[in-house]
Every structure is written in structure tokens, then in C-alpha cells.
Design a protein around this motif. Structure first.
Motif, mmCIF file in Angstrom:
data_model
loop_
_atom_site.group_PDB
_atom_site.id
_atom_site.type_symbol
_atom_site.label_atom_id
_atom_site.label_comp_id
_atom_site.label_asym_id
_atom_site.label_seq_id
_atom_site.Cartn_x
_atom_site.Cartn_y
_atom_site.Cartn_z
ATOM 1 N N LEU A 187 19.072 5.785 -24.218
ATOM 2 C CA LEU A 187 17.476 5.277 -23.445
ATOM 3 C C LEU A 187 17.079 4.454 -24.692
ATOM 4 O O LEU A 187 17.070 4.723 -26.155
ATOM 5 C CB LEU A 187 17.228 6.259 -22.999
ATOM 6 C CG LEU A 187 17.808 7.065 -21.854
ATOM 7 C CD1 LEU A 187 17.494 9.253 -21.134
ATOM 8 C CD2 LEU A 187 17.282 6.641 -20.642
ATOM 9 N N PRO A 188 15.721 4.069 -24.892
ATOM 10 C CA PRO A 188 14.364 3.778 -25.651
ATOM 11 C C PRO A 188 14.777 4.175 -27.045
ATOM 12 O O PRO A 188 15.773 3.785 -28.239
ATOM 13 C CB PRO A 188 13.402 3.377 -25.019
ATOM 14 C CG PRO A 188 14.132 2.931 -23.698
ATOM 15 C CD PRO A 188 15.164 4.130 -23.506
ATOM 16 N N LEU A 211 21.485 10.153 -23.344
ATOM 17 C CA LEU A 211 21.299 11.447 -22.842
ATOM 18 C C LEU A 211 22.979 12.252 -23.921
ATOM 19 O O LEU A 211 23.248 11.987 -23.748
ATOM 20 C CB LEU A 211 21.817 10.950 -21.463
ATOM 21 C CG LEU A 211 20.773 10.100 -20.839
ATOM 22 C CD1 LEU A 211 20.749 9.981 -19.182
ATOM 23 C CD2 LEU A 211 19.042 11.543 -20.789
ATOM 24 N N GLU A 212 22.297 13.860 -23.334
ATOM 25 C CA GLU A 212 23.730 14.602 -23.655
ATOM 26 C C GLU A 212 24.278 14.725 -23.018
ATOM 27 O O GLU A 212 24.560 14.599 -21.423
ATOM 28 C CB GLU A 212 23.180 16.163 -23.885
ATOM 29 C CG GLU A 212 22.176 16.425 -23.224
ATOM 30 C CD GLU A 212 20.634 15.672 -23.016
ATOM 31 O OE1 GLU A 212 19.749 16.217 -21.763
ATOM 32 O OE2 GLU A 212 20.257 14.785 -24.071
ATOM 33 N N PRO A 213 25.175 15.146 -23.046
ATOM 34 C CA PRO A 213 26.627 15.967 -22.492
ATOM 35 C C PRO A 213 26.286 16.148 -21.208
ATOM 36 O O PRO A 213 25.931 17.279 -21.191
ATOM 37 C CB PRO A 213 27.924 16.449 -23.318
ATOM 38 C CG PRO A 213 27.288 16.165 -24.501
ATOM 39 C CD PRO A 213 26.309 15.636 -24.305
ATOM 40 N N GLY A 214 26.312 15.875 -19.690
ATOM 41 C CA GLY A 214 26.966 16.816 -19.083
ATOM 42 C C GLY A 214 25.346 16.644 -18.045
ATOM 43 O O GLY A 214 25.002 17.134 -16.817
ATOM 44 N N VAL A 235 23.136 13.341 -12.411
ATOM 45 C CA VAL A 235 21.789 12.932 -10.923
ATOM 46 C C VAL A 235 22.704 12.710 -10.144
ATOM 47 O O VAL A 235 23.539 11.469 -10.093
ATOM 48 C CB VAL A 235 20.735 11.920 -11.969
ATOM 49 C CG1 VAL A 235 19.378 12.128 -11.241
ATOM 50 C CG2 VAL A 235 20.338 12.690 -13.314
ATOM 51 N N VAL A 236 21.510 12.988 -8.899
ATOM 52 C CA VAL A 236 22.049 12.360 -7.369
ATOM 53 C C VAL A 236 21.101 10.722 -7.302
ATOM 54 O O VAL A 236 20.337 11.500 -7.727
ATOM 55 C CB VAL A 236 22.003 13.511 -6.665
ATOM 56 C CG1 VAL A 236 22.009 12.698 -4.772
ATOM 57 C CG2 VAL A 236 22.748 14.221 -6.917
ATOM 58 N N VAL A 283 14.330 9.851 -15.254
ATOM 59 C CA VAL A 283 15.463 10.991 -16.890
ATOM 60 C C VAL A 283 14.355 10.040 -17.523
ATOM 61 O O VAL A 283 14.474 8.604 -17.717
ATOM 62 C CB VAL A 283 16.490 9.902 -16.055
ATOM 63 C CG1 VAL A 283 17.104 9.962 -17.413
ATOM 64 C CG2 VAL A 283 17.024 10.625 -15.247
ATOM 65 N N ASP A 284 13.634 10.631 -18.110
ATOM 66 C CA ASP A 284 12.793 9.806 -19.606
ATOM 67 C C ASP A 284 12.059 8.670 -18.310
ATOM 68 O O ASP A 284 11.854 7.595 -19.761
ATOM 69 C CB ASP A 284 13.806 9.745 -20.356
ATOM 70 C CG ASP A 284 14.191 10.737 -21.299
ATOM 71 O OD1 ASP A 284 13.911 11.872 -21.053
ATOM 72 O OD2 ASP A 284 14.479 10.423 -22.541
ATOM 73 N N GLY A 285 11.493 8.495 -17.786
ATOM 74 C CA GLY A 285 10.754 7.482 -16.967
ATOM 75 C C GLY A 285 10.816 6.592 -16.163
ATOM 76 O O GLY A 285 10.846 6.016 -15.742
ATOM 77 N N TYR A 286 12.432 6.969 -16.034
ATOM 78 C CA TYR A 286 12.831 5.902 -15.017
ATOM 79 C C TYR A 286 13.996 6.342 -13.946
ATOM 80 O O TYR A 286 14.865 7.036 -13.864
ATOM 81 C CB TYR A 286 13.946 5.319 -16.587
ATOM 82 C CG TYR A 286 13.582 4.941 -17.626
ATOM 83 C CD1 TYR A 286 13.858 3.542 -17.613
ATOM 84 C CD2 TYR A 286 13.681 5.524 -18.224
ATOM 85 C CE1 TYR A 286 13.156 3.261 -18.803
ATOM 86 C CE2 TYR A 286 12.905 5.194 -20.061
ATOM 87 C CZ TYR A 286 13.004 3.534 -19.943
ATOM 88 O OH TYR A 286 12.678 3.234 -20.764
#
Length: 75
Positions: free
Chosen positions: A25-26, A30-33, A36-37, A58-61
Motif C-alpha cells: 500500500l502507499p 499488509l501483514e500476513p493473514g 478479504v471477500v 483496506v486502508d481506504g481502498y
């Protein structure tokens, strides 16, 4: 990644579980695990990369582009 390694190949409009672990991400990776659907909205015919509209931000995306190998399940 080819279908030989990942037999799961969704079509546009299908719901999927996508593994976002390690995606850049900017401001962070992103951490492991992180799973998302979302819904497949486009498949690039040249690269086979999927555009997926996520159910959650996810973080605004809300959109992500991913290789088919990141798909964990199709529903």
C-alpha cells in the motif's frame, strides 16, 4: 501464476476470498493473514490479473488487482 499451480480461476461477477498478505500500500505492506471477500469486476486478458471490488475498505481502498494465485475460494 498459471492454472497448473492454481486450479481456481474465477470469472467476472463471481465472489472470491482473496489473500492480500504482503501487498504494498502507499504507506505500508499488509501483514500476513489478511484475507478479504470481494467480487471480480475485470480480468485482464493479457496478464490474467483480476480486478476485485472488496466488501470492506483496506486502508481506504475498495479495489485491488491481484494474480489468480491469490484467490483462496470462489463462492
Amino acid at each position: 501464476m498459471s492454472d497448473a499451480f492454481n486450479p481456481i480461476t474465477p470469472r467476472v461477477g463471481q465472489r472470491v476470498r482473496v489473500d492480500l498478505s504482503g501487498m504494498q500500500l502507499p504507506h505500508r505492506v499488509l501483514e500476513p493473514g489478511v484475507v478479504v471477500v470481494g467480487t471480480v469486476t475485470h480480468i485482464d486478458p493479457a496478464t490474467r490479473r483480476l480486478t476485485i471490488r472488496l466488501d470492506i475498505s483496506v486502508d481506504g481502498y475498495n479495489l485491488v488487482t491481484a494474480d489468480p494465485g491469490r484467490i483462496l475460494a470462489i463462492s
